[in-house]
Motif scaffolding. Structure first.
Motif, PDB file in Angstrom:
ATOM      1  N   UNK A 229       0.724  -1.108   0.179  1.00 44.02           N
ATOM      2  CA  UNK A 229      -0.015  -0.119  -0.022  1.00 44.02           C
ATOM      3  C   UNK A 229       0.650   1.336  -0.048  1.00 44.02           C
ATOM      4  N   UNK A 230       2.094   1.164   0.670  1.00 39.03           N
ATOM      5  CA  UNK A 230       2.596   2.396   0.891  1.00 39.03           C
ATOM      6  C   UNK A 230       3.701   2.783  -0.519  1.00 39.03           C
ATOM      7  N   UNK A 231       4.019   1.546  -1.089  1.00 46.02           N
ATOM      8  CA  UNK A 231       4.673   1.705  -2.279  1.00 46.02           C
ATOM      9  C   UNK A 231       3.818   2.104  -3.499  1.00 46.02           C
ATOM     10  N   UNK A 232       2.606   1.446  -3.550  1.00 45.42           N
ATOM     11  CA  UNK A 232       1.510   2.066  -4.454  1.00 45.42           C
ATOM     12  C   UNK A 232       1.112   3.513  -4.488  1.00 45.42           C
ATOM     13  N   UNK A 233       1.060   4.102  -2.923  1.00 45.54           N
ATOM     14  CA  UNK A 233       0.768   5.445  -2.842  1.00 45.54           C
ATOM     15  C   UNK A 233       1.904   6.481  -3.080  1.00 45.54           C
ATOM     16  N   UNK A 234       3.066   6.032  -2.908  1.00 46.19           N
ATOM     17  CA  UNK A 234       4.366   6.951  -2.903  1.00 46.19           C
ATOM     18  C   UNK A 234       5.495   6.621  -3.772  1.00 46.19           C
ATOM     19  N   UNK A 254       4.305   4.043 -22.154  1.00 47.57           N
ATOM     20  CA  UNK A 254       2.670   3.686 -22.199  1.00 47.57           C
ATOM     21  C   UNK A 254       2.476   3.035 -20.965  1.00 47.57           C
ATOM     22  N   UNK A 255       3.275   1.861 -20.413  1.00 50.80           N
ATOM     23  CA  UNK A 255       2.905   1.223 -19.332  1.00 50.80           C
ATOM     24  C   UNK A 255       2.971   2.241 -18.001  1.00 50.80           C
ATOM     25  N   UNK A 256       3.932   3.011 -17.941  1.00 53.19           N
ATOM     26  CA  UNK A 256       4.319   4.120 -16.909  1.00 53.19           C
ATOM     27  C   UNK A 256       3.092   5.142 -16.863  1.00 53.19           C
ATOM     28  N   UNK A 260       0.324   5.849 -13.604  1.00 54.99           N
ATOM     29  CA  UNK A 260       0.313   7.274 -12.765  1.00 54.99           C
ATOM     30  C   UNK A 260      -0.189   6.989 -11.610  1.00 54.99           C
ATOM     31  N   UNK A 261       0.425   7.878 -10.527  1.00 52.76           N
ATOM     32  CA  UNK A 261      -0.339   7.926  -9.044  1.00 52.76           C
ATOM     33  C   UNK A 261      -1.449   8.641  -9.382  1.00 52.76           C
ATOM     34  N   UNK A 262      -1.519   9.903 -10.244  1.00 48.66           N
ATOM     35  CA  UNK A 262      -3.060  10.413 -10.384  1.00 48.66           C
ATOM     36  C   UNK A 262      -3.752   9.616 -11.566  1.00 48.66           C
ATOM     37  N   UNK A 263      -5.177   9.033 -10.944  1.00 47.01           N
ATOM     38  CA  UNK A 263      -5.903   8.434 -12.149  1.00 47.01           C
ATOM     39  C   UNK A 263      -6.062   9.230 -13.388  1.00 47.01           C
ATOM     40  N   UNK A 264      -5.879  10.754 -13.282  1.00 47.23           N
ATOM     41  CA  UNK A 264      -6.484  11.482 -14.265  1.00 47.23           C
ATOM     42  C   UNK A 264      -5.267  11.916 -15.178  1.00 47.23           C
ATOM     43  N   UNK A 265      -3.773  11.452 -15.052  1.00 49.15           N
ATOM     44  CA  UNK A 265      -2.865  11.322 -15.790  1.00 49.15           C
ATOM     45  C   UNK A 265      -2.697  10.019 -16.336  1.00 49.15           C
ATOM     46  N   UNK A 266      -3.506   8.999 -16.354  1.00 47.60           N
ATOM     47  CA  UNK A 266      -3.643   7.889 -16.929  1.00 47.60           C
ATOM     48  C   UNK A 266      -4.362   8.030 -18.346  1.00 47.60           C
ATOM     49  N   UNK A 267      -4.618   7.037 -19.162  1.00 46.22           N
ATOM     50  CA  UNK A 267      -5.271   7.187 -20.322  1.00 46.22           C
ATOM     51  C   UNK A 267      -6.787   7.536 -20.097  1.00 46.22           C
ATOM     52  N   UNK A 268      -7.458   8.234 -20.817  1.00 44.70           N
ATOM     53  CA  UNK A 268      -8.821   8.430 -20.680  1.00 44.70           C
ATOM     54  C   UNK A 268      -9.636   7.261 -20.675  1.00 44.70           C
ATOM     55  N   UNK A 269      -9.268   6.029 -21.241  1.00 44.75           N
ATOM     56  CA  UNK A 269     -10.135   4.832 -21.035  1.00 44.75           C
ATOM     57  C   UNK A 269      -9.219   3.681 -21.202  1.00 44.75           C
ATOM     58  N   UNK A 270      -9.764   2.456 -20.568  1.00 49.81           N
ATOM     59  CA  UNK A 270      -8.827   1.157 -20.674  1.00 49.81           C
ATOM     60  C   UNK A 270      -8.668   0.905 -21.818  1.00 49.81           C
ATOM     61  N   UNK A 271      -9.336   0.931 -22.646  1.00 46.41           N
ATOM     62  CA  UNK A 271      -9.038   0.275 -24.137  1.00 46.41           C
ATOM     63  C   UNK A 271      -8.071   1.387 -24.953  1.00 46.41           C
ATOM     64  N   UNK A 272      -8.074   2.835 -24.399  1.00 45.66           N
ATOM     65  CA  UNK A 272      -7.069   3.830 -25.049  1.00 45.66           C
ATOM     66  C   UNK A 272      -5.528   2.988 -24.516  1.00 45.66           C
ATOM     67  N   UNK A 273      -5.332   2.623 -23.383  1.00 44.30           N
ATOM     68  CA  UNK A 273      -4.303   2.113 -22.879  1.00 44.30           C
ATOM     69  C   UNK A 273      -4.010   0.795 -23.917  1.00 44.30           C
TER      70      UNK A 273
END
Length: 295
Positions: A229-234, A254-256, A260-273
């Protein structure tokens, strides 16, 4: 433990008869969890192989039974080629059960050998199928919250089926809840899910952890529940190129991004990823550093 009459420690005919649930005969345990047990079985008339999920008797309180039926109804409402189908349901005594298609080849947890690395040519079809199923959920405003190899079944034609919707939730305002119920499986849990506020991008993060693990032969983080939990968070995940020097930089990017820690920095949709990963696989490999002095 097998539950059929051919096991070395044989059961009586009475016990075998008691393993019949409605029109289904149960043969052996496929998966045993804290709240339910899944058996391999077959329809007694059609002789069609099925998986039967039965609520464990010691948990059959009114509240738990209500949650079990809620899962069954939610699961039965889904129609997607990469989500395992619910075929039927019933009650044996006071225990509810529901019936699903049987996955004869087990799960991706059975398929993947810990520590091994999967080539992109093998990994990509898996990712595309999983992402397609998750996109279907997300378009219905649902978050699976427990994407992991043991919840990814391998069907009769080697197709992937997403399963286990016991902690799937609709997107809604956050309410305090039990920590473990919110987390799902910590090895794959997104930071916001650990904080009790899962969003659809949390499933994308879990899928990215799977991709990282399959590519590198080990997950980005490891340790106890608290340490994970600590690693995923920080903590930022280690570079993929550390494990795969020849990996195309575009694939790592793409994988990194999906991690991203911030969900809004990830791809807009999982299929986009998934599509971005597919596109990145066409990019040139990383160049090796020259061994001797350059010109």
């Amino acid at each position: 433990m097998l539950l059929d009459c051919d096991m070395s420690q044989r059961l009586t005919e009475k016990h075998c008869f008691e393993l019949q649930h409605g029109n289904y005969k149960l043969y052996h345990v496929v998966k045993s969890g804290g709240s339910s047990t899944i058996y391999q079985g077959e329809h007694i008339h059609l002789q069609h192989p099925v998986a039967v999920k039965v609520l464990n008797s010691w948990l059959a309180s009114e509240e738990v039974t209500h949650k079990f039926w809620a899962e069954a109804r939610l699961h039965a409402s889904m129609r997607h080629p990469h989500i395992v189908r619910v075929l039927d349901c019933g009650v044996k005594g006071k225990l509810p059960f529901f019936v699903m298609d049987y996955a004869p080849h087990g799960t991706l947890q059975d398929y993947y050998v810990t520590g091994s690395k999967l080539p992109l040519s093998t990994l990509l079809p898996l990712v595309m199928q999983i992402a397609s199923a998750l996109q279907y959920l997300h378009e219905r405003n649902l978050v699976h919250r427990d994407v992991k190899p043991s919840n990814l079944l391998i069907g009769p034609e080697n197709q992937i089926w997403l399963s286990d919707f016991g902690i799937t939730v609709a997107m809604q305002p956050w309410h305090p809840q039990h920590m473990q119920d919110s987390i799902g499986t910590a090895l794959y849990a997104a930071p916001e899910q650990i904080s009790g506020k899962p969003v659809t991008a949390s499933d994308q993060y879990a899928l990215a952890v799977l991709v990282y693990t399959w590519l590198c032969g080990q997950p980005p983080f490891s340790g106890s529940l608290v340490q994970l939990c600590q690693q995923h968070l920080y903590n930022e995940p280690p570079s993929l190129s550390k494990h795969l020097p020849q990996l195309a930089p575009a694939v790592e990017q793409v994988v990194l991004r999906a991690l991203s820690k911030d969900p809004y920095q990830r791809f807009a949709h999982v299929l986009d990823f998934a599509n971005a990963l597919k596109q990145a696989c066409t990019q040139p490999l990383a160049r090796e550093e020259p061994v001797g002095p350059g010109l």
